[in-house]
Design a protein around this motif. Sequence first.
Motif, PDB file in Angstrom:
ATOM      1  N   ALA A 170     -17.170   5.009  -5.097  1.00 26.80           N
ATOM      2  CA  ALA A 170     -16.292   4.753  -6.250  1.00 26.80           C
ATOM      3  C   ALA A 170     -14.873   5.210  -5.964  1.00 26.80           C
ATOM      4  CB  ALA A 170     -16.840   5.469  -7.488  1.00 26.80           C
ATOM      5  N   ASP A 171     -14.743   6.320  -5.253  1.00 22.76           N
ATOM      6  CA  ASP A 171     -13.420   6.850  -4.926  1.00 22.76           C
ATOM      7  C   ASP A 171     -12.621   5.867  -4.079  1.00 22.76           C
ATOM      8  OD1 ASP A 171     -14.007   9.306  -6.209  1.00 22.76           O
ATOM      9  OD2 ASP A 171     -14.965  10.082  -4.409  1.00 22.76           O
ATOM     10  N   VAL A 172     -13.246   5.356  -3.025  1.00 20.31           N
ATOM     11  CA  VAL A 172     -12.549   4.430  -2.130  1.00 20.31           C
ATOM     12  C   VAL A 172     -12.152   3.156  -2.874  1.00 20.31           C
ATOM     13  CG1 VAL A 172     -12.810   2.970  -0.085  1.00 20.31           C
ATOM     14  CG2 VAL A 172     -13.621   5.327  -0.039  1.00 20.31           C
ATOM     15  N   LYS A 173     -13.077   2.634  -3.697  1.00 26.33           N
ATOM     16  CA  LYS A 173     -12.758   1.431  -4.468  1.00 26.33           C
ATOM     17  C   LYS A 173     -11.568   1.675  -5.393  1.00 26.33           C
ATOM     18  CE  LYS A 173     -17.646   0.084  -4.660  1.00 26.33           C
ATOM     19  NZ  LYS A 173     -18.826  -0.030  -5.553  1.00 26.33           N
ATOM     20  N   THR A 174     -11.560   2.823  -6.045  1.00 23.86           N
ATOM     21  CA  THR A 174     -10.494   3.131  -7.008  1.00 23.86           C
ATOM     22  C   THR A 174      -9.137   3.244  -6.337  1.00 23.86           C
ATOM     23  OG1 THR A 174     -12.061   4.298  -8.444  1.00 23.86           O
ATOM     24  CG2 THR A 174      -9.728   4.813  -8.725  1.00 23.86           C
ATOM     25  N   VAL A 175      -9.062   4.032  -5.278  1.00 22.32           N
ATOM     26  CA  VAL A 175      -7.795   4.211  -4.582  1.00 22.32           C
ATOM     27  C   VAL A 175      -7.279   2.869  -4.069  1.00 22.32           C
ATOM     28  CG1 VAL A 175      -6.654   5.312  -2.616  1.00 22.32           C
ATOM     29  CG2 VAL A 175      -8.349   6.592  -3.950  1.00 22.32           C
ATOM     30  N   THR A 176      -8.176   2.067  -3.519  1.00 23.50           N
ATOM     31  CA  THR A 176      -7.784   0.764  -2.980  1.00 23.50           C
ATOM     32  C   THR A 176      -7.311  -0.168  -4.091  1.00 23.50           C
ATOM     33  OG1 THR A 176      -9.405   1.026  -1.199  1.00 23.50           O
ATOM     34  CG2 THR A 176      -8.552  -1.202  -1.596  1.00 23.50           C
ATOM     35  N   ALA A 177      -8.035  -0.176  -5.224  1.00 27.35           N
ATOM     36  CA  ALA A 177      -7.673  -1.052  -6.339  1.00 27.35           C
ATOM     37  C   ALA A 177      -6.320  -0.699  -6.928  1.00 27.35           C
ATOM     38  CB  ALA A 177      -8.742  -0.999  -7.426  1.00 27.35           C
ATOM     39  N   LEU A 178      -5.913   0.570  -6.780  1.00 28.95           N
ATOM     40  CA  LEU A 178      -4.615   1.009  -7.280  1.00 28.95           C
ATOM     41  C   LEU A 178      -3.555   1.026  -6.173  1.00 28.95           C
ATOM     42  CD1 LEU A 178      -5.821   3.830  -9.700  1.00 28.95           C
ATOM     43  CD2 LEU A 178      -4.964   1.553 -10.309  1.00 28.95           C
ATOM     44  N   LYS A 179      -3.857   0.337  -5.078  1.00 29.11           N
ATOM     45  CA  LYS A 179      -2.913   0.084  -3.981  1.00 29.11           C
ATOM     46  C   LYS A 179      -2.544   1.340  -3.206  1.00 29.11           C
ATOM     47  CE  LYS A 179      -1.032  -4.079  -6.147  1.00 29.11           C
ATOM     48  NZ  LYS A 179       0.171  -4.828  -6.579  1.00 29.11           N
ATOM     49  N   GLY A 180      -3.489   2.289  -3.156  1.00 33.04           N
ATOM     50  CA  GLY A 180      -3.324   3.443  -2.292  1.00 33.04           C
ATOM     51  C   GLY A 180      -4.145   3.274  -1.020  1.00 33.04           C
ATOM     52  N   TYR A 181      -4.074   4.294  -0.153  1.00 31.44           N
ATOM     53  CA  TYR A 181      -4.859   4.296   1.081  1.00 31.44           C
ATOM     54  C   TYR A 181      -5.874   5.426   0.999  1.00 31.44           C
ATOM     55  CZ  TYR A 181      -6.238   4.539   5.945  1.00 31.44           C
ATOM     56  OH  TYR A 181      -6.988   4.548   7.097  1.00 31.44           O
ATOM     57  N   MET A 216       0.848  -1.193   0.000  1.00 30.64           N
ATOM     58  CA  MET A 216       0.000   0.000   0.000  1.00 30.64           C
ATOM     59  C   MET A 216       0.886   1.247   0.000  1.00 30.64           C
ATOM     60  SD  MET A 216      -2.950   1.037   2.748  1.00 30.64           S
ATOM     61  CE  MET A 216      -3.965  -0.368   2.300  1.00 30.64           C
ATOM     62  N   LYS A 217       0.642   2.143  -0.962  1.00 27.81           N
ATOM     63  CA  LYS A 217       1.473   3.340  -1.088  1.00 27.81           C
ATOM     64  C   LYS A 217       0.618   4.510  -1.541  1.00 27.81           C
ATOM     65  CE  LYS A 217       5.431   5.220  -3.633  1.00 27.81           C
ATOM     66  NZ  LYS A 217       6.402   4.991  -4.721  1.00 27.81           N
ATOM     67  N   GLY A 218       0.719   5.631  -0.848  1.00 24.95           N
ATOM     68  CA  GLY A 218       0.012   6.838  -1.241  1.00 24.95           C
ATOM     69  C   GLY A 218      -1.279   7.027  -0.474  1.00 24.95           C
ATOM     70  N   ARG A 219      -1.341   8.096   0.338  1.00 22.11           N
ATOM     71  CA  ARG A 219      -2.537   8.410   1.125  1.00 22.11           C
ATOM     72  C   ARG A 219      -3.358   9.470   0.391  1.00 22.11           C
ATOM     73  NH1 ARG A 219       0.854  10.726   5.895  1.00 22.11           N
ATOM     74  NH2 ARG A 219       1.835  11.508   3.989  1.00 22.11           N
ATOM     75  N   VAL A 220      -4.628   9.177   0.158  1.00 22.32           N
ATOM     76  CA  VAL A 220      -5.510  10.098  -0.565  1.00 22.32           C
ATOM     77  C   VAL A 220      -6.703  10.436   0.315  1.00 22.32           C
ATOM     78  CG1 VAL A 220      -6.888  10.495  -2.633  1.00 22.32           C
ATOM     79  CG2 VAL A 220      -4.846   9.047  -2.767  1.00 22.32           C
ATOM     80  N   LEU A 221      -6.907  11.713   0.596  1.00 21.51           N
ATOM     81  CA  LEU A 221      -8.116  12.168   1.285  1.00 21.51           C
ATOM     82  C   LEU A 221      -9.113  12.643   0.246  1.00 21.51           C
ATOM     83  CD1 LEU A 221      -9.919  12.967   3.655  1.00 21.51           C
ATOM     84  CD2 LEU A 221      -8.661  15.150   3.758  1.00 21.51           C
ATOM     85  N   ILE A 222     -10.289  12.019   0.256  1.00 19.94           N
ATOM     86  CA  ILE A 222     -11.355  12.358  -0.685  1.00 19.94           C
ATOM     87  C   ILE A 222     -12.426  13.135   0.056  1.00 19.94           C
ATOM     88  CG2 ILE A 222     -13.085  11.432  -2.262  1.00 19.94           C
ATOM     89  CD1 ILE A 222     -11.001   8.768  -1.646  1.00 19.94           C
ATOM     90  N   ILE A 223     -12.785  14.297  -0.473  1.00 18.97           N
ATOM     91  CA  ILE A 223     -13.821  15.147   0.132  1.00 18.97           C
ATOM     92  C   ILE A 223     -14.933  15.264  -0.903  1.00 18.97           C
ATOM     93  CG2 ILE A 223     -14.304  17.353   1.242  1.00 18.97           C
ATOM     94  CD1 ILE A 223     -11.179  17.685   1.451  1.00 18.97           C
ATOM     95  N   ALA A 224     -16.047  14.603  -0.670  1.00 15.63           N
ATOM     96  CA  ALA A 224     -17.077  14.492  -1.707  1.00 15.63           C
ATOM     97  C   ALA A 224     -18.367  13.972  -1.097  1.00 15.63           C
ATOM     98  CB  ALA A 224     -16.591  13.550  -2.818  1.00 15.63           C
ATOM     99  N   GLY A 225     -19.349  13.731  -1.958  1.00 17.61           N
ATOM    100  CA  GLY A 225     -20.621  13.167  -1.533  1.00 17.61           C
ATOM    101  C   GLY A 225     -20.645  11.662  -1.718  1.00 17.61           C
ATOM    102  N   SER A 226     -21.566  11.023  -1.029  1.00 18.32           N
ATOM    103  CA  SER A 226     -21.687   9.571  -1.144  1.00 18.32           C
ATOM    104  C   SER A 226     -22.763   9.211  -2.160  1.00 18.32           C
ATOM    105  CB  SER A 226     -22.022   8.942   0.207  1.00 18.32           C
ATOM    106  OG  SER A 226     -23.407   9.071   0.494  1.00 18.32           O
ATOM    107  N   ASP A 227     -22.684   7.987  -2.671  1.00 16.76           N
ATOM    108  CA  ASP A 227     -23.655   7.450  -3.635  1.00 16.76           C
ATOM    109  C   ASP A 227     -24.203   6.154  -3.054  1.00 16.76           C
ATOM    110  OD1 ASP A 227     -25.030   6.223  -5.704  1.00 16.76           O
ATOM    111  OD2 ASP A 227     -23.310   6.049  -7.037  1.00 16.76           O
TER     112      ASP A 227
END
Length: 266
Positions: free
Chosen positions: A21-32, A1-12
């Motif tokens: 979608a944001d959390v799935k994407t970051v996780t699938a690309l091996k970020g946090y 796991m490499k790279g911490r991303v804070l996402i500020i947005a609405g939920s679906d």
Amino acid sequence: MKGRVLIIAGSDSGGGAGIQADVKTVTALKGYAATAIAALTAQDTRTVRAIHDVPLPFIRLQIQMVLEDIGADALKTGMLSKPEVIAAVREEIDRHAPGVPLVVDPVMVAKGGARLLDSGAERALIELLLPRAAVITPNASEAEALTGLPVTTFEEQDRAAERMLKMGAKAVLLKGGHVPGDVVRDVLLSPAGRHEYKGERLPDSSTHGTGCTLASAIATGLAQKLELHEAVERAHAYVRTAIRTAPGFGHGNGPLNHTHTVKSYI
């Protein structure tokens, strides 16, 4: 796991776009992935039925707690529907994450047509988020709203991207999915140069959340210290495969296959 991303947005609630979608994407690309949820939506693949705003002090608190403890290597904003929310987000990231690259996805209208951005928030987005963006990722209709220019051809796409650079963005990725034609062209423009990303238009209705997904994939790349054009190139490849392998859920614009990079243990 490499790279911490804070996402500020609405939920679906349907899981295909927004924070999910944001959390799935970051996780699938091996970020946090960490999140600050700015609004809740009741939606599916066809429409947004309702939006519930998160109280402003609670949005601020989410951002503060994540950044003070975990920190972030990149930031990503999505649906921020009110001018006061945009102002608060700018204040908090300037206070707690100065210099951290920000990817701004200027979410204005849902795939089903529902408006997600308060009309007064457009000016706040232009004045407060666009100048802070390491890259802004509008589609054609969002670029039209931000610049006042038409975006219906490749030439107009280039002109609108140039206008947004002049408006203060450090880089612009103007997406071409809404521009007519068999070829989809996204253009990345920055003072460092220009890159084009072209591909055949995929004949698929499973495109719910493509904008959120692309922006979060770019943010993950920046968090992992890729150059911007490299992050965009990888993000495009990820999204195109996610569309091609979509599960076909729902009765409208279906979700992507965010997990295509994940090894199966089943």
